[in-house]
Enzyme design. Sequence first.
Site, PDB file in Angstrom:
ATOM      1  N   HIS A  53      33.044  36.119  44.079  1.00 11.30           N
ATOM      2  CA  HIS A  53      31.884  36.736  43.428  1.00 11.30           C
ATOM      3  C   HIS A  53      31.517  35.900  42.215  1.00 11.30           C
ATOM      4  CE1 HIS A  53      29.374  39.599  41.239  1.00 11.30           C
ATOM      5  NE2 HIS A  53      30.050  39.213  40.167  1.00 11.30           N
ATOM      6  N   GLU A 108      29.178  41.932  33.137  1.00  7.56           N
ATOM      7  CA  GLU A 108      30.343  41.785  34.027  1.00  7.56           C
ATOM      8  C   GLU A 108      31.557  41.222  33.291  1.00  7.56           C
ATOM      9  OE1 GLU A 108      28.988  39.677  37.542  1.00  7.56           O
ATOM     10  OE2 GLU A 108      28.127  41.529  38.359  1.00  7.56           O
ATOM     11  N   ASN A 134      33.387  36.614  51.861  1.00  5.24           N
ATOM     12  CA  ASN A 134      32.836  35.328  51.402  1.00  5.24           C
ATOM     13  C   ASN A 134      33.544  34.775  50.165  1.00  5.24           C
ATOM     14  OD1 ASN A 134      31.845  37.121  49.576  1.00  5.24           O
ATOM     15  ND2 ASN A 134      29.682  36.772  50.020  1.00  5.24           N
ATOM     16  N   LYS A 153      38.031  36.863  45.518  1.00  6.96           N
ATOM     17  CA  LYS A 153      38.159  38.111  46.278  1.00  6.96           C
ATOM     18  C   LYS A 153      39.465  38.154  47.074  1.00  6.96           C
ATOM     19  CE  LYS A 153      33.163  38.912  46.761  1.00  6.96           C
ATOM     20  NZ  LYS A 153      32.057  39.037  47.740  1.00  6.96           N
ATOM     21  N   TYR A 177      29.676  47.112  41.977  1.00  2.00           N
ATOM     22  CA  TYR A 177      28.713  46.972  43.082  1.00  2.00           C
ATOM     23  C   TYR A 177      27.735  48.144  43.114  1.00  2.00           C
ATOM     24  CZ  TYR A 177      31.432  43.038  44.931  1.00  2.00           C
ATOM     25  OH  TYR A 177      32.040  41.812  45.090  1.00  2.00           O
TER      26      TYR A 177
END
Length: 152
Positions: free
Chosen positions: A115, A126, A112, A9, A49
């Site tokens: 992913h 994905e 965080n 990320k 998402y």
Amino acid sequence: MEKTLLLVKPDAIQRGLVGNILSRFEAKGFRISGLKMLQMSKELAADHYSHLVDKPFYPDLEKFVTKHPIVAIVVEGKEAVEVVRLIVGPTNASKAPAGTIRGDLSNSTSRNVIHASDSKETAEKEVKRFFKGNELFDYKFNVMEYLMATDE
Ligand code: IDP
Ligand code: MG
């Protein structure tokens, strides 16, 4: 062999953690099948998402993941989806065990650092969302060829 999708990320890119994160999957024995840098569009974020678009934190999540580039990676190996999730750790990094990526590198739920696909079905979708067929590579590790080079 099973494949799964990872997204490093924007917070991890900004903090210079790509190498640290990638090396953990290589050390575990996963093969990198695909790897690229991209900047997510709002449309791609909403698709990726889609299970969260109605959550109160979604506007912040969308802004965060689209603000800076990310690195998308497909790794392949035995039970890749489940094992990668164990290496990544739980969503709330503040409570993630030491030794996991989130436990070692973040203290936040929203920032965080990584992913990872959460099931085999999600992983298949994905991987296709982020990689075309010709962007994934099927190759053999051939360590001896490089460690025992005879042309020196
Ligand atoms: P996961 O990344 O562990 O699979 P998901 O529930 O799929 O967790 O959520 C996707 C991402 O949305 C999280 O990694 C995190 O960045 C963000 N997120 C999830 N829950 C919250 C929350 O309660 N507050 C803020 N951000 C959240
Ligand atoms: Mg998830």
